[in-house]
Design an enzyme around this catalytic site. Structure first.
Site, PDB file in Angstrom:
ATOM      1  NE  ARG A  53      -2.749   0.723   3.490  1.00 44.07           N
ATOM      2  CZ  ARG A  53      -2.141   1.405   4.482  1.00 44.07           C
ATOM      3  NH1 ARG A  53      -1.727   2.644   4.283  1.00 44.07           N
ATOM      4  NH2 ARG A  53      -1.951   0.850   5.650  1.00 44.07           N
ATOM      5  CE1 TYR A 106     -13.798  11.749 -17.751  1.00 42.74           C
ATOM      6  CE2 TYR A 106     -13.189  11.984 -15.458  1.00 42.74           C
ATOM      7  CZ  TYR A 106     -13.677  11.214 -16.490  1.00 42.74           C
ATOM      8  OH  TYR A 106     -14.028   9.917 -16.251  1.00 42.74           O
ATOM      9  CG  ASP A 178      -6.490  15.544 -16.716  1.00 37.99           C
ATOM     10  OD1 ASP A 178      -5.828  14.879 -17.533  1.00 37.99           O
ATOM     11  OD2 ASP A 178      -7.575  15.152 -16.238  1.00 37.99           O
TER      12      ASP A 178
END
Ligand SMILES: *Cc1c(COP(=O)(O)O)cnc(C)c1O
Length: 382
Positions: A53, A106, A178
């Site tokens: 993790r 988006y 992005d």
């Protein structure tokens, strides 16, 4: 090295260290140690891996690979594009802070920003990023981040990243971009002054529609923060998915080159055809090409459902960037979360279709769209 070379040679740079030519998959939840003292070396920073993790060689490989192509000091991979965006945002913003984001986002990012971040006490203002005065007017004392997309969706507006970087630095803000639609093959926002670049690696980085993944890149300092967020939010990517991401990434430049060429040819062929009122395709996104997405608007005589039924081998999907040409319906998928008034203001209409152009022969792609159009108009006239 030139981009194509760099693209294929980024992983496994060490020539003799590993026997395997490709990186093995470290399909493990944890790493072992000889004794407790040895384990302490992880916490001292002398060892890289403890618990998947918090980090794994395959996820590091994906993060590093994208970072290298973006020209970033570091990169962090995560389970999805949205989790990469969240990790990047949380590397900069905390409760009480304010973010300015482009209004033509988006849809998933729009939901994250307009709802989930507000629940964390992070305020977001949405502005028209082409209106410099509107951006400056939105800056407040607690503003920490300016956020946009390099090529927007579905209208394919190419962002002026240098202009935004000037505003960001004048106001002491970080700039996050992005870069999903452009990829570092076309645009490298960090070279134009951005601080953080995020990717939905589900799209062109992975490229084969077989993995959901995200990557965020930037300075070592910001990425250390982003990596800690990915670990604590538990949004780490699994080793096999990261490996698939890397496998896809190796062919990014060659796929993008072909997909951009096909998209350019398709945009040209569709422009001016009967039944199509508008073709959106960037003109000067980069020297390498203008992207692999073409958006078209059908005129009202052409029924959009009929069109979608007559596309032959072209896939109807809710996403983009696979090897095969596909179409989506932005008002029903990527831009569904946006309020209708905002969609109308932006010009995301019900007659709009977004085409993700694949690697097929351009003549077949063009013929399939011409045929669908012909059938649609024929049915409208009988
Ligand atoms: C798909 C997409 C995302 C979200 O990525 P996921 O991998 O689906 O979480 C973010 N930004 C853009 C531009 C996208 O196309």
């Amino acid at each position: 090295m030139h981009f194509h070379t760099k693209n294929i040679h980024f992983p496994n740079k060490e020539k003799a260290k590993e026997v395997s030519k490709t990186k093995p998959i470290y399909q493990t939840s944890a790493f072992t140690f000889t004794d407790f003292e040895d384990m302490e070396d992880y916490y001292n920073g002398e060892k890289s891996y403890l618990y998947t993790r918090m980090g794994n060689p395959n996820s590091d490989d994906l993060g590093k690979g994208v970072a290298e192509l973006e020209g970033a000091e570091a990169g962090v991979a995560s389970a999805s594009g949205l989790s990469a965006i969240l990790a990047g945002v949380l590397a900069v913003a905390k409760t009480g802070d304010h973010i300015i984001a482009t209004q033509d986002l988006y849809g998933g990012t729009w939901s994250l920003f307009s709802s989930d971040l507000q629940d964390f006490g992070i305020e977001v203002s949405f502005v028209d990023m082409e209106d410099r005065e509107a951006i400056e007017a939105a800056v407040k004392e607690n503003t920490v981040l300016l956020y946009s997309e390099s090529i927007t969706n579905p209208l394919l507006r190419v962002e002026d990243i240098e202009g935004l970087a000037q505003i960001a630095s004048a106001n002491n803000l970080k700039l996050m971009i992005d870069n999903t639609f452009a990829t570092p093959y076309l645009i490298r926002p960090l070279e134009s002054g951005a601080d953080i670049v995020a990717h939905s690696a589900t799209k062109y980085i992975g490229g084969h529609s077989d993995v959901t993944a995200g990557v965020v890149t930037g300075s070592a300092e910001l990425m250390a923060k982003a990596k800690a967020k990915v670990g604590m939010l538990g949004s780490n990517i699994g080793p096999f998915d990261a490996w698939l991401g890397v496998r896809g990434l190796k062919t990014l430049s060659i796929r993008m080159q072909k997909q951009c060429e096909n998209a350019q040819a398709l945009a040209k062929a569709l422009d001016g055809l009967e039944g199509i009122s508008k073709v959106y395709y960037p003109q000067a996104a980069s020297a390498q090409g203008n992207g692999a997405v073409v958006t078209i608007e059908l005129d009202t005589a052409a029924d959009i459902i009929t069109f979608s039924k007559n596309l032959g081998w072209i896939k109807v999907v809710p996403t983009l960037a696979g090897l095969e040409t596909s179409v989506t319906y932005p008002v029903a998928t990527s831009h569904r979360p946006l309020p209708e008034e905002l969609r109308e203001k932006l010009g995301v209409t019900k007659q709009m279709i977004r085409i993700s152009v694949g690697i097929e022969d351009e003549r077949d792609i063009i013929a399939a769209f011409e045929e669908a159009l012909k059938e649609t108009l024929h049915k409208a006239n009988v």
